[in-house]
Design a protein around this motif. Sequence first.
Motif, PDB file in Angstrom:
ATOM      1  N   TYR A  38       7.104   5.442  10.884  1.00  0.00           N
ATOM      2  CA  TYR A  38       6.938   6.124   9.598  1.00  0.00           C
ATOM      3  C   TYR A  38       7.481   5.244   8.479  1.00  0.00           C
ATOM      4  CZ  TYR A  38      11.866   7.271  10.523  1.00  0.00           C
ATOM      5  OH  TYR A  38      13.196   7.194  10.810  1.00  0.00           O
ATOM      6  N   LYS A  67      -0.949   0.230  12.059  1.00  0.00           N
ATOM      7  CA  LYS A  67      -1.478   1.590  11.955  1.00  0.00           C
ATOM      8  C   LYS A  67      -0.994   2.273  10.666  1.00  0.00           C
ATOM      9  CE  LYS A  67      -1.980   3.401  16.187  1.00  0.00           C
ATOM     10  NZ  LYS A  67      -1.579   4.142  17.412  1.00  0.00           N
ATOM     11  N   ILE A  68       0.307   2.134  10.398  1.00  0.00           N
ATOM     12  CA  ILE A  68       0.871   2.728   9.180  1.00  0.00           C
ATOM     13  C   ILE A  68       0.224   2.111   7.938  1.00  0.00           C
ATOM     14  CG2 ILE A  68       2.972   2.845   7.750  1.00  0.00           C
ATOM     15  CD1 ILE A  68       3.374   4.722   9.915  1.00  0.00           C
ATOM     16  N   GLN A  71      -3.285   3.426   7.380  1.00  0.00           N
ATOM     17  CA  GLN A  71      -3.243   4.794   6.834  1.00  0.00           C
ATOM     18  C   GLN A  71      -2.941   4.744   5.345  1.00  0.00           C
ATOM     19  OE1 GLN A  71      -0.172   6.781   9.036  1.00  0.00           O
ATOM     20  NE2 GLN A  71      -1.413   7.004  10.886  1.00  0.00           N
ATOM     21  N   GLU A  72      -1.983   3.913   4.976  1.00  0.00           N
ATOM     22  CA  GLU A  72      -1.580   3.824   3.567  1.00  0.00           C
ATOM     23  C   GLU A  72      -2.701   3.258   2.702  1.00  0.00           C
ATOM     24  OE1 GLU A  72       3.226   3.420   4.058  1.00  0.00           O
ATOM     25  OE2 GLU A  72       2.050   1.634   3.638  1.00  0.00           O
ATOM     26  N   ALA A  74      -5.759   3.543   3.124  1.00  0.00           N
ATOM     27  CA  ALA A  74      -6.810   4.547   2.985  1.00  0.00           C
ATOM     28  C   ALA A  74      -6.492   5.561   1.893  1.00  0.00           C
ATOM     29  CB  ALA A  74      -7.035   5.248   4.316  1.00  0.00           C
ATOM     30  N   ILE A  75      -5.195   5.807   1.660  1.00  0.00           N
ATOM     31  CA  ILE A  75      -4.839   6.838   0.689  1.00  0.00           C
ATOM     32  C   ILE A  75      -4.252   6.272  -0.606  1.00  0.00           C
ATOM     33  CG2 ILE A  75      -4.518   8.750   2.306  1.00  0.00           C
ATOM     34  CD1 ILE A  75      -1.544   8.097   2.349  1.00  0.00           C
ATOM     35  N   GLY A 131       0.834   7.306  -1.594  1.00  0.00           N
ATOM     36  CA  GLY A 131       0.755   8.452  -0.691  1.00  0.00           C
ATOM     37  C   GLY A 131       1.518   9.672  -1.182  1.00  0.00           C
TER      38      GLY A 131
END
Length: 197
Positions: A38, A67-68, A71-72, A74-75, A131
Motif C-alpha cells: 500500500y 501493481k501499486i 493502479q495509481e 490509472a486513477i 488518488g
Amino acid sequence: MDTPAFEELGSENTLPGINEGEIIVIRSTRRKKNISAYRQGGRIVVSIPARMSKADERAMVPEMVAKIRAQEAAITMSEEALASRIDELLTQLVPEISLRPASVVWRGMRERWGSCTGVDRSIRISDRLKGAPDYALDYVLFHEAIHLEYFDHGAEFKELLARFPKAEIASAYLDGYEAAETALAAPEALKKLLAKG
Ligand SMILES: [Zn+2]
C-alpha cells in the motif's frame, strides 16, 4: 513479540528499478502467506511474511510495487487535467480572478499539500493527493489558485476560499491523512531511537 520488523532498503539491497528510500519492506510474523502493498505518503510499503526468503522477496517486491504504480497511474489526473480543473474552479467560484497558472505539476512534497509561486504563476501539487477524493484535490487546487491573486492568507484570501462548497470535509480529509501519516511513521522513529541505544 508480534512486532513487525521494519527494514528500509539500503544501498546493498536496493532492488533493480526502485529508488532507495521509496520502498519499505515489513517482515511480519503475523503474516503466514500473504503479501500486501500500500501507499504511505511518498512511499510504498510492502508487507511480507517474516519467513519469506531473500530470493522470494527480490522477486515479489518489485511485482507488488509495479501493481501499486499501475493502479495509481490509472486513477491519477494528468497535469493538463489539473490545470483545466483549476480553470473550471476559478471560473465557477471566483470569476473575478482572471489569472491562470502558467504551469501545474505533481511534486513529491511531504510537508505541504501544494504551493504557488506568483512571479511565474507556477503551481505544485503534492503527489500524496494522487488518488485522493475529488473534493480534497479540488480544495488544494482552489487554494493554490487563489494565491495567484493573493499571496498571503489574509481576509480577502479567506473570503474567496470560503466559497469552496466542501471546505469542511476536505480539511477533515487532509488533517486525517496527516494524522495517519504521523502515526504510521512512529514505529520507524522509535526504531531509530532504539538503534541509537
Ligand atoms: Zn496557502
